[in-house]
Write a protein that holds these residues in place. Structure first.
Motif, PDB file in Angstrom:
ATOM      1  N   SER A  70      -4.103  -0.332  -2.581  1.00 27.08           N
ATOM      2  CA  SER A  70      -3.409  -1.496  -2.044  1.00 27.08           C
ATOM      3  C   SER A  70      -3.396  -2.574  -3.120  1.00 27.08           C
TER       4      SER A  70
ATOM      5  N   SER B 203      -8.767   3.063  -3.972  1.00 24.49           N
ATOM      6  CA  SER B 203      -8.909   4.183  -3.033  1.00 24.49           C
ATOM      7  C   SER B 203      -9.365   3.667  -1.668  1.00 24.49           C
ATOM      8  N   PRO B 204      -8.441   3.591  -0.679  1.00 22.10           N
ATOM      9  CA  PRO B 204      -7.007   3.864  -0.791  1.00 22.10           C
ATOM     10  C   PRO B 204      -6.302   2.721  -1.522  1.00 22.10           C
TER      11      PRO B 204
ATOM     12  N   ASP C 119       0.856  -1.176   0.000  1.00 21.80           N
ATOM     13  CA  ASP C 119       0.000   0.000   0.000  1.00 21.80           C
ATOM     14  C   ASP C 119       0.898   1.234   0.000  1.00 21.80           C
ATOM     15  N   SER C 120       0.331   2.393   0.274  1.00 15.99           N
ATOM     16  CA  SER C 120       1.103   3.633   0.192  1.00 15.99           C
ATOM     17  C   SER C 120       2.184   3.734   1.268  1.00 15.99           C
TER      18      SER C 120
END
Length: 269
Positions: free
Chosen positions: A104, A101-102, A47-48
């Protein structure tokens, strides 16, 4: 009616108890000596903020244990005991997915590597120099099967059924090849109402062979798994979903057609 659905969706596939098995063999189908080459299956979550890598469990496949169900018994009519199946520790669900969104992404990397000595394999590997010399004279292949979907629009009750995608890919001793395979989401919408609409929606997935791609790296390039010979990545495609819409003539359509024909016959009479 076939179309591409680009609306926001979260593609995912649950590979637990589904077709996903593989073997490393030579061109005659004889398994490669595990003292030379081994497989390292890994589950990646990105993820981010994080990158998490989990090494998956391997075991020799057993059809009734790893891929149960009458549908699979009829589909896989050959011995799979020489293939390896994977699972997560503790029996957790093995799911691949993408969310936008978000963001992953969960995917699987299967590394084909030179044998690495460990307590798990009782340090049975040949010396690295011996491995490099021996694999030069071997034609090594990864043979694998992936679950996919078969469509039968004329089957009213079950238009979607399980099938498999099979491939045999050469493992080069001179270069490191990375291969990428994607599952694509499939929506099947069937209007089975006799008078009024009655929508039955089925969500499934299929291997999209058109997105198969590969990259090449020089020998000695460093990867997560040391001494990698080839890498196979399996994930989800988030570009679009395939959508099928099927309907049957309604009763009122039959009446309208019948009335029109009857009217013509009266005029002819």
């Amino acid at each position: 009616i076939y179309s591409k659905d680009t609306k926001i969706f979260d593609p995912k596939i649950n590979l637990t108890k589904r077709i996903f098995f593989y073997q490393v063999a030579d061109y005659t189908g004889v398994l490669v000596d595990p003292r030379l080459v081994e497989t390292v299956p890994t589950l990646w979550y990105i993820d981010s903020e994080n990158t998490i890598v989990e090494v998956l469990e391997e075991e020799q496949c057993d059809l009734k244990k790893n891929i149960p169900g009458e549908e699979y018994e009829n589909l896989i009519n050959f011995d799979i005991s020489n293939y390896k199946c994977v699972s997560r520790k503790g029996g957790e669900v093995l799911e691949l997915s993408i969310t936008l969104s978000p963001f992953s992404n969960t995917y699987m990397n299967l590394y084909i590597t030179m044998c690495q000595n460990s307590t798990k394999n009782n340090n049975h590997c040949y010396p690295k120099e011996t491995i490099e010399e021996k694999i030069k004279d071997l034609n090594i292949y990864l043979n694998f099967y992936l679950e996919s979907t078969s469509l039968d629009h004329h089957n009213q009750k079950n238009p979607i059924s399980a099938t498999f995608y099979a491939d045999q890919v050469s493992v080069s001793p001179d270069f490191v090849y990375a291969y990428f395979y994607d599952w694509r989401t499939l929506f099947y919408e069937s209007d089975e109402g006799i008078v009024f609409p009655s929508i039955k929606m089925i969500e499934s997935f299929s291997i999209d062979s058109t997105t198969k791609r590969n990259e090449i790296y020089p020998k000695g390039a460093e990867f997560w798994a040391p001494d990698s010979l080839s890498i196979f990545q399996f994930g989800m495609n988030a570009g679009y979903a395939e959508k099928y819409q099927r309907s049957y003539p309604k009763f009122q359509t039959f009446l309208a057609n019948f009335g029109g024909i009857f009217n013509v016959l009266i005029k002819i009479g």
